[in-house]
Write an enzyme that holds these catalytic residues in place. Structure first.
Site: not given
Length: 190
Positions: A75, A81-82
């Site tokens: 989830k 970016n992460t």
């Protein structure tokens, strides 16, 4: 257990597929269950409990190396970016499925990061433990069914493979998404 309902997720036939949830504390416990199930199961879900507390990432890699399918139920929700880096890292394991929270931007970034791999990204629309009162408390103006319906259309638009929802909402999601989304529902106790 989780149940996959659709013709395909990626290139993998999924109709009526049973996915066994390894909701256990340790890799040893999980390996004992896997050994008991033997060849009768080839698809396993690894969630927070085992992933973070029981060497679940490495167990998932070992299952994949043994020819099993793995669903990492993590989830994910974070900045673009992460999400891109995290989804890319999971895709490189050879995993079959990965969950992200079904926010439109997150789903779009995850779909892009998984493109060209065998990883199918599933959006988690509304946690099945949440009811309408919980959603109101969290600041949503929609009820659970309305939010799931919205997320289903957004998942189609984002280009992800499927949606996790309750069995009660599966028919509604199918009506909205047609066969463009796979639907995965938590197992239902008799």
């Amino acid at each position: 257990a989780m149940h996959g309902s659709h013709q395909k997720i990626g290139d993998i036939a999924m109709a009526g597929t049973l996915i066994v949830a390894l909701d256990l504390d340790s890799r040893g416990e999980a390996e004992a269950l896997i050994a008991r199930l033997g060849d009768s199961v080839d698809f396993y879900k690894i969630g927070y409990q085992l992933f973070y507390g029981g060497d679940g990432l490495n167990l998932g890699k070992a299952l994949l190396a043994a020819g099993k399918r793995v669903f990492f139920d993590l989830k994910l929700l974070d900045i673009d970016n992460t999400i891109e880096k995290g989804v890319g890292a999971i895709a490189r394991t050879g995993a079959t499925m990965l969950t992200v929270h079904a926010y439109p931007k997150t789903m779009r970034v995850a779909a892009k990061a998984a493109a060209g791999s065998g990883l199918s990204v599933l959006g988690v629309s509304v946690l099945t433990s949440m009811d309408d009162a919980d959603l109101r408390e969290a600041g949503y103006a929609r009820d659970a069914a309305g939010l799931v319906g919205l997320r289903a259309q957004q998942a189609v638009d984002a280009g992800i493979a499927g949606l996790v929802c309750s069995a009660n909402e599966a028919e509604m999601v199918r009506n909205i998404a047609g066969t463009r989304l796979s639907i995965v529902t938590p197992g239902i106790r008799p």
